[in-house]
Enzyme design. Structure first.
Site, PDB file in Angstrom:
ATOM      1  N   ARG A 100       0.937   4.367   0.484  1.00 42.34           N
ATOM      2  CA  ARG A 100       0.256   5.506   1.111  1.00 42.34           C
ATOM      3  C   ARG A 100       0.357   5.336   2.623  1.00 42.34           C
ATOM      4  O   ARG A 100       0.863   4.339   3.116  1.00 42.34           O
ATOM      5  CB  ARG A 100      -1.213   5.539   0.700  1.00 42.34           C
ATOM      6  CG  ARG A 100      -1.912   4.193   0.944  1.00 42.34           C
ATOM      7  CD  ARG A 100      -3.391   4.238   0.674  1.00 42.34           C
ATOM      8  NE  ARG A 100      -4.008   2.929   0.622  1.00 42.34           N
ATOM      9  CZ  ARG A 100      -4.350   2.188   1.661  1.00 42.34           C
ATOM     10  NH1 ARG A 100      -4.099   2.630   2.884  1.00 42.34           N
ATOM     11  NH2 ARG A 100      -4.927   1.011   1.524  1.00 42.34           N
ATOM     12  N   ASN A 140       0.852  -1.184   0.000  1.00 42.19           N
ATOM     13  CA  ASN A 140       0.000   0.000   0.000  1.00 42.19           C
ATOM     14  C   ASN A 140       0.888   1.235   0.000  1.00 42.19           C
ATOM     15  O   ASN A 140       1.571   1.521   0.994  1.00 42.19           O
ATOM     16  CB  ASN A 140      -0.927  -0.001   1.213  1.00 42.19           C
ATOM     17  CG  ASN A 140      -2.013  -1.058   1.080  1.00 42.19           C
ATOM     18  OD1 ASN A 140      -2.695  -1.126   0.065  1.00 42.19           O
ATOM     19  ND2 ASN A 140      -2.160  -1.901   2.081  1.00 42.19           N
TER      20      ASN A 140
END
Length: 450
Positions: free
Chosen positions: A291, A289
């Site tokens: 982020r 991910n």
């Protein structure tokens, strides 16, 4: 490069979280909001707001042209995407850069590689990480053939996905078509891309992830998190470090995460997610991910590192100021996500108005929430009301502190998952540590929401 005015392209508690660090760093803020969020707490605390459009996210938070135009109009020199929405959208990152602004996140090439989960699998393999059986499947016929090859049970997962969106478990061939239709529809609604792929389902799997930081040249990890307690493949409870893991297994998974980060020259904060076999601690790469994660506060609690600050510093071109030796986790942290949902009704979302929100406070307690008395929960978005985080010197102390904190949490006006969390914290399996992703299925949910 210096960020003087930051556009926050998100909402809810993560918008508040970014606002807090930006203001502490002396950075002016502009918050993009939908019409439904004009009077929200983040909107009231931001330096300025920019109305992006109506409540539905495709007309506001997911509208790339509107978000970029609003940031330019307000004189921003950087955009922070938070999590969800456009946070892993390469086209958005490219549009931000083309408009002359800094995208607070990885390079476009990284987003292209990791935002596409199939490409991420290929990159993980190239870095020497193990992956689960499965792969691409474009047409319904391709999906059926891949499913036959992979075997049941299996998962259908959105290629552009994350956060459990666009994911369906399939136990029988006769259920495949209906599950595929639902997975594609949810993937389209959440990410603007209906593509899915097939992956083997591991019955006694644990969801363990590793927080990474990189500056494009160097990369380090900040330890593990366990996120195995989930509903509909979305996390409910997270803790750091992952409990009941042998030191060798923990070191191996942390090393794999850093190896991948270095292989792709990762920049910023990210999370490498793995499925760990609860029986022998073998592990498989799931996704990276690219982020900030919803559960990042438990890592901040045990390391003392402000991950949003690290994101902003790297985005401004600073090399990592942390070395691996400087990261010395201490104690244990637990986070519960309090959602406006009814566990007695298959976690049905419960939008409405919060009549009263009384969050606990005290030593070792942190609350990340955008909800206050009279706050409205719109029907258009994720049902997260806030996160309750505790930190203790030991896991036993953290469990006891969370159980006590939950007794003092009070949210009136709509159903929430808070009563369910009280049941989870009292369950002997959770207290012992190391539960797998089947935990919630074995918990009696009846009466969880009095």
């Amino acid at each position: 490069m210096t960020i003087k005015r930051l556009f926050i392209a998100n909402r809810g508690e993560i918008a508040l979280r970014v606002l807090r660090t930006a203001h502490a760093m002396g950075i002016a803020t502009v918050l993009g909001v939908s019409e439904a969020d004009r009077t929200s707490l983040p909107a009231r605390l931001a330096g300025a707001i920019a109305v992006l459009g109506p409540g539905p996210s495709p007309q506001s938070y997911l509208a790339i042209d509107r978000v970029v135009a609003a940031a330019v109009e307000h004189g921003c020199d950087a955009v922070h995407p938070g999590y969800g929405f456009l946070s892993e959208n390469a086209a958005f990152a490219r549009a931000v850069a083309e408009a002359g602004m800094i995208f607070v996140g990885p390079a476009v090439q990284t987003l292209e590689g990791m935002g596409d989960k199939l490409a991420a699998r290929a990159l993980a393999l190239a870095a020497g990480l193990p992956v689960l059986p499965g792969g691409a499947a474009e047409t319904a016929q391709d999906v059926a053939a891949r499913a036959q090859e992979t075997g049941y049970p299996l998962l259908l997962k959105a290629v552009a996905g994350g956060g459990g969106k666009g994911m369906r478990r399939v136990d029988r061939a006769e259920d495949l078509d209906a599950a595929l239709a639902m997975a594609r529809a949810e993937a389209q609604a959440s990410f603007g891309n209906p593509a899915v792929y097939v992956e083997r389902f591991v019955a006694r799997g644990r969801h363990v992830e590793v927080q990474i930081l990189g500056d494009g040249t160097h990369a380090i990890h900040l330890g593990t998190r366990d996120c195995s307690i989930q509903r509909r493949f979305q996390k409910l409870v997270e803790e750091a470090p992952a409990p009941a893991m042998p030191d060798a297994a923990r070191a191996a998974i942390e090393d794999a995460a850093v190896r991948l980060a270095r292989h792709i020259a990762y920049r910023g904060a990210g999370t490498a997610e793995f499925l760990v076999d609860a029986d022998d601690f073998s592990f498989y790469f799931l996704e990276l991910n690219a982020r900030i994660q919803v559960e990042h506060p438990v890592t901040e609690a045990i390391t003392g590192v402000d991950l949003v600050e690290q994101q902003l510093l790297v985005a401004m071109g600073h090399p990592l100021r942390l070395t691996q030796a400087m990261v010395r986790p201490h104690g244990h942290a637990i986070e519960v996500r309090v959602n406006a949902e009814d566990p007695d009704a298959d976690f049905r979302p419960a939008p409405g108005v919060v009549a009263r929100a009384a969050w606990p406070a005290g030593p070792g307690i942190r609350v990340d929430s955008h909800i206050a008395n009279g706050g409205e929960v719109p029907p258009f978005y994720d049902s997260l009301l806030g996160k309750l985080i505790v930190h203790g010197a030991t896991r036993e102390q953290a469990v006891a502190r969370m159980a006590a904190a939950l007794q003092h949490l009070r949210i009136d006006g709509l159903p929430t998952t808070a009563p369910l969390h009280r049941r989870i914290l009292a369950d002997p399996r959770f207290v012992a540590g190391g539960v797998d992703t089947g935990f919630l299925a074995g918990l009696n949910l009846t009466g969880s929401n009095p």
